[in-house]
Design a protein around this motif. Structure first.
Motif, PDB file in Angstrom:
ATOM      1  N   ALA A   1       0.852  -1.193   0.000  1.00 34.13           N
ATOM      2  CA  ALA A   1       0.000   0.000   0.000  1.00 34.13           C
ATOM      3  C   ALA A   1       0.883   1.235   0.000  1.00 34.13           C
ATOM      4  O   ALA A   1       1.834   1.329   0.782  1.00 34.13           O
ATOM      5  CB  ALA A   1      -0.921   0.014   1.218  1.00 34.13           C
ATOM      6  N   ILE A   2       0.582   2.149  -0.888  1.00 31.73           N
ATOM      7  CA  ILE A   2       1.269   3.437  -0.946  1.00 31.73           C
ATOM      8  C   ILE A   2       0.228   4.490  -0.612  1.00 31.73           C
ATOM      9  O   ILE A   2      -0.808   4.575  -1.278  1.00 31.73           O
ATOM     10  CB  ILE A   2       1.910   3.683  -2.321  1.00 31.73           C
ATOM     11  CG1 ILE A   2       2.931   2.572  -2.609  1.00 31.73           C
ATOM     12  CG2 ILE A   2       2.542   5.067  -2.384  1.00 31.73           C
ATOM     13  CD1 ILE A   2       3.464   2.569  -4.014  1.00 31.73           C
ATOM     14  N   ILE A   3       0.502   5.260   0.421  1.00 35.25           N
ATOM     15  CA  ILE A   3      -0.486   6.184   0.956  1.00 35.25           C
ATOM     16  C   ILE A   3       0.015   7.611   0.814  1.00 35.25           C
ATOM     17  O   ILE A   3       1.154   7.912   1.174  1.00 35.25           O
ATOM     18  CB  ILE A   3      -0.771   5.857   2.440  1.00 35.25           C
ATOM     19  CG1 ILE A   3      -1.292   4.416   2.548  1.00 35.25           C
ATOM     20  CG2 ILE A   3      -1.753   6.853   3.040  1.00 35.25           C
ATOM     21  CD1 ILE A   3      -1.330   3.866   3.947  1.00 35.25           C
ATOM     22  N   GLU A   4      -0.856   8.453   0.256  1.00 39.95           N
ATOM     23  CA  GLU A   4      -0.551   9.870   0.115  1.00 39.95           C
ATOM     24  C   GLU A   4      -1.834  10.657   0.378  1.00 39.95           C
ATOM     25  O   GLU A   4      -2.824  10.495  -0.338  1.00 39.95           O
ATOM     26  CB  GLU A   4      -0.021  10.169  -1.283  1.00 39.95           C
ATOM     27  CG  GLU A   4       0.380  11.619  -1.458  1.00 39.95           C
ATOM     28  CD  GLU A   4       0.960  11.886  -2.832  1.00 39.95           C
ATOM     29  OE1 GLU A   4       0.426  12.770  -3.523  1.00 39.95           O
ATOM     30  OE2 GLU A   4       1.937  11.203  -3.203  1.00 39.95           O
ATOM     31  N   GLY A   5      -1.811  11.466   1.409  1.00 41.98           N
ATOM     32  CA  GLY A   5      -3.012  12.225   1.765  1.00 41.98           C
ATOM     33  C   GLY A   5      -4.140  11.275   2.099  1.00 41.98           C
ATOM     34  O   GLY A   5      -3.992  10.394   2.937  1.00 41.98           O
ATOM     35  N   ASN A   6      -5.278  11.430   1.406  1.00 35.96           N
ATOM     36  CA  ASN A   6      -6.423  10.553   1.659  1.00 35.96           C
ATOM     37  C   ASN A   6      -6.543   9.444   0.615  1.00 35.96           C
ATOM     38  O   ASN A   6      -7.582   8.791   0.507  1.00 35.96           O
ATOM     39  CB  ASN A   6      -7.727  11.368   1.699  1.00 35.96           C
ATOM     40  CG  ASN A   6      -8.150  11.857   0.317  1.00 35.96           C
ATOM     41  OD1 ASN A   6      -7.328  11.992  -0.590  1.00 35.96           O
ATOM     42  ND2 ASN A   6      -9.428  12.136   0.167  1.00 35.96           N
ATOM     43  N   ALA A   7      -5.479   9.220  -0.156  1.00 35.04           N
ATOM     44  CA  ALA A   7      -5.500   8.221  -1.226  1.00 35.04           C
ATOM     45  C   ALA A   7      -4.569   7.059  -0.900  1.00 35.04           C
ATOM     46  O   ALA A   7      -3.508   7.235  -0.296  1.00 35.04           O
ATOM     47  CB  ALA A   7      -5.077   8.854  -2.548  1.00 35.04           C
ATOM     48  N   VAL A   8      -5.010   5.859  -1.316  1.00 35.75           N
ATOM     49  CA  VAL A   8      -4.218   4.649  -1.132  1.00 35.75           C
ATOM     50  C   VAL A   8      -4.138   3.920  -2.465  1.00 35.75           C
ATOM     51  O   VAL A   8      -5.173   3.646  -3.082  1.00 35.75           O
ATOM     52  CB  VAL A   8      -4.838   3.708  -0.073  1.00 35.75           C
ATOM     53  CG1 VAL A   8      -4.026   2.422   0.057  1.00 35.75           C
ATOM     54  CG2 VAL A   8      -4.973   4.401   1.276  1.00 35.75           C
ATOM     55  N   ALA A   9      -2.926   3.638  -2.913  1.00 35.82           N
ATOM     56  CA  ALA A   9      -2.707   2.745  -4.048  1.00 35.82           C
ATOM     57  C   ALA A   9      -2.356   1.390  -3.451  1.00 35.82           C
ATOM     58  O   ALA A   9      -1.425   1.285  -2.648  1.00 35.82           O
ATOM     59  CB  ALA A   9      -1.578   3.253  -4.935  1.00 35.82           C
ATOM     60  N   ALA A  10      -3.140   0.382  -3.792  1.00 34.96           N
ATOM     61  CA  ALA A  10      -2.993  -0.924  -3.158  1.00 34.96           C
ATOM     62  C   ALA A  10      -2.770  -2.014  -4.192  1.00 34.96           C
ATOM     63  O   ALA A  10      -3.411  -2.023  -5.242  1.00 34.96           O
ATOM     64  CB  ALA A  10      -4.241  -1.239  -2.337  1.00 34.96           C
ATOM     65  N   ARG A  11      -1.866  -2.934  -3.841  1.00 38.13           N
ATOM     66  CA  ARG A  11      -1.641  -4.130  -4.667  1.00 38.13           C
ATOM     67  C   ARG A  11      -2.094  -5.331  -3.860  1.00 38.13           C
ATOM     68  O   ARG A  11      -1.594  -5.590  -2.772  1.00 38.13           O
ATOM     69  CB  ARG A  11      -0.175  -4.270  -5.062  1.00 38.13           C
ATOM     70  CG  ARG A  11       0.098  -5.490  -5.944  1.00 38.13           C
ATOM     71  CD  ARG A  11       1.538  -5.532  -6.430  1.00 38.13           C
ATOM     72  NE  ARG A  11       2.505  -5.577  -5.353  1.00 38.13           N
ATOM     73  CZ  ARG A  11       2.916  -6.704  -4.747  1.00 38.13           C
ATOM     74  NH1 ARG A  11       2.443  -7.868  -5.118  1.00 38.13           N
ATOM     75  NH2 ARG A  11       3.816  -6.646  -3.784  1.00 38.13           N
ATOM     76  N   PHE A  12      -3.072  -6.034  -4.414  1.00 43.75           N
ATOM     77  CA  PHE A  12      -3.630  -7.210  -3.764  1.00 43.75           C
ATOM     78  C   PHE A  12      -3.201  -8.472  -4.497  1.00 43.75           C
ATOM     79  O   PHE A  12      -2.997  -8.449  -5.706  1.00 43.75           O
ATOM     80  CB  PHE A  12      -5.167  -7.184  -3.812  1.00 43.75           C
ATOM     81  CG  PHE A  12      -5.795  -6.096  -3.000  1.00 43.75           C
ATOM     82  CD1 PHE A  12      -6.092  -6.280  -1.665  1.00 43.75           C
ATOM     83  CD2 PHE A  12      -6.115  -4.880  -3.589  1.00 43.75           C
ATOM     84  CE1 PHE A  12      -6.691  -5.283  -0.921  1.00 43.75           C
ATOM     85  CE2 PHE A  12      -6.711  -3.871  -2.864  1.00 43.75           C
ATOM     86  CZ  PHE A  12      -7.006  -4.074  -1.519  1.00 43.75           C
ATOM     87  N   ALA A  13      -3.128  -9.576  -3.778  1.00 39.43           N
ATOM     88  CA  ALA A  13      -3.033 -10.900  -4.374  1.00 39.43           C
ATOM     89  C   ALA A  13      -4.370 -11.588  -4.107  1.00 39.43           C
ATOM     90  O   ALA A  13      -4.952 -11.431  -3.036  1.00 39.43           O
ATOM     91  CB  ALA A  13      -1.895 -11.698  -3.751  1.00 39.43           C
ATOM     92  N   LEU A  14      -4.878 -12.300  -5.112  1.00 42.62           N
ATOM     93  CA  LEU A  14      -6.111 -13.072  -4.991  1.00 42.62           C
ATOM     94  C   LEU A  14      -5.771 -14.524  -5.268  1.00 42.62           C
ATOM     95  O   LEU A  14      -5.053 -14.816  -6.227  1.00 42.62           O
ATOM     96  CB  LEU A  14      -7.151 -12.641  -6.027  1.00 42.62           C
ATOM     97  CG  LEU A  14      -7.743 -11.261  -5.970  1.00 42.62           C
ATOM     98  CD1 LEU A  14      -6.854 -10.253  -6.643  1.00 42.62           C
ATOM     99  CD2 LEU A  14      -9.086 -11.285  -6.653  1.00 42.62           C
ATOM    100  N   ARG A  15      -6.323 -15.390  -4.425  1.00 47.67           N
ATOM    101  CA  ARG A  15      -6.105 -16.816  -4.614  1.00 47.67           C
ATOM    102  C   ARG A  15      -7.446 -17.530  -4.432  1.00 47.67           C
ATOM    103  O   ARG A  15      -8.222 -17.157  -3.559  1.00 47.67           O
ATOM    104  CB  ARG A  15      -5.107 -17.350  -3.593  1.00 47.67           C
ATOM    105  CG  ARG A  15      -3.713 -16.793  -3.783  1.00 47.67           C
ATOM    106  CD  ARG A  15      -2.793 -17.164  -2.610  1.00 47.67           C
ATOM    107  NE  ARG A  15      -1.475 -16.593  -2.782  1.00 47.67           N
ATOM    108  CZ  ARG A  15      -1.130 -15.354  -2.459  1.00 47.67           C
ATOM    109  NH1 ARG A  15      -2.020 -14.531  -1.936  1.00 47.67           N
ATOM    110  NH2 ARG A  15       0.091 -14.923  -2.640  1.00 47.67           N
ATOM    111  N   GLY A  16      -7.674 -18.544  -5.245  1.00 43.02           N
ATOM    112  CA  GLY A  16      -8.914 -19.303  -5.108  1.00 43.02           C
ATOM    113  C   GLY A  16      -8.975 -20.422  -6.129  1.00 43.02           C
ATOM    114  O   GLY A  16      -8.002 -20.701  -6.826  1.00 43.02           O
ATOM    115  N   THR A  17     -10.149 -21.061  -6.182  1.00 41.43           N
ATOM    116  CA  THR A  17     -10.376 -22.174  -7.095  1.00 41.43           C
ATOM    117  C   THR A  17     -11.578 -21.854  -7.972  1.00 41.43           C
ATOM    118  O   THR A  17     -12.637 -21.485  -7.460  1.00 41.43           O
ATOM    119  CB  THR A  17     -10.638 -23.475  -6.301  1.00 41.43           C
ATOM    120  OG1 THR A  17      -9.601 -23.649  -5.334  1.00 41.43           O
ATOM    121  CG2 THR A  17     -10.674 -24.681  -7.237  1.00 41.43           C
TER     122      THR A  17
END
Length: 143
Positions: free
Chosen positions: A70-86
């Protein structure tokens, strides 16, 4: 502000992994707008986001998200998620295959008063579609 928003993002991950409406109402503003690439119009509020989760859970019942960065600046968040499932059910017209998937999403969030008010979601749909066999790329079978 950075630590507070990181804690709010962790709570958001708890919401998307549990689909708990109570957490959704806590973390997502009622007027929040979510821009989703596989829906023709944005969805709104906690209920709208639960609709997105439902689409994913119908296709990938065991899907779990983890916040990798997560990169946070002011009231904004840039987020990188991983998703796993079947892949057990229909996803964008592709019937369940039983294949395990692992992909990423890069999303940008805006917060106000501790709640998400907007998300621009960019899941790696191309990579996901390759993994479930919807797109054939020579040597591209990662599932």
């Amino acid at each position: 502000m950075t630590e507070e928003l990181r804690a709010r993002m962790d709570r958001f991950v708890e919401f998307i992994n549990s689909a708990d409406e109570k957490i959704g109402q806590e973390i997502v503003a009622p007027s929040a707008i979510f821009h989703v690439p596989f829906l023709p119009e944005p969805v709104q509020g906690p209920t709208g986001y639960l609709d997105i989760i439902d689409v994913m859970r119908q296709a990938f019942p065991d899907v779990q998200w983890s916040l990798e960065e997560a990169i946070i600046e002011g009231n904004a968040v840039a987020a990188r998620f991983a998703l796993r499932g079947t892949h057990e059910g229909d996803f964008l017209g592709v019937p369940g295959t039983g294949k395990s998937i692992q992909t990423q999403a890069m999303n940008i969030y805006r917060f106000q008063n501790g709640q998400i008010i907007e998300e621009h979601g960019l899941p790696d749909l191309f990579g996901l579609m390759i993994q479930i066999g919807a797109i054939d790329i020579p040597g591209g079978d990662r599932g």
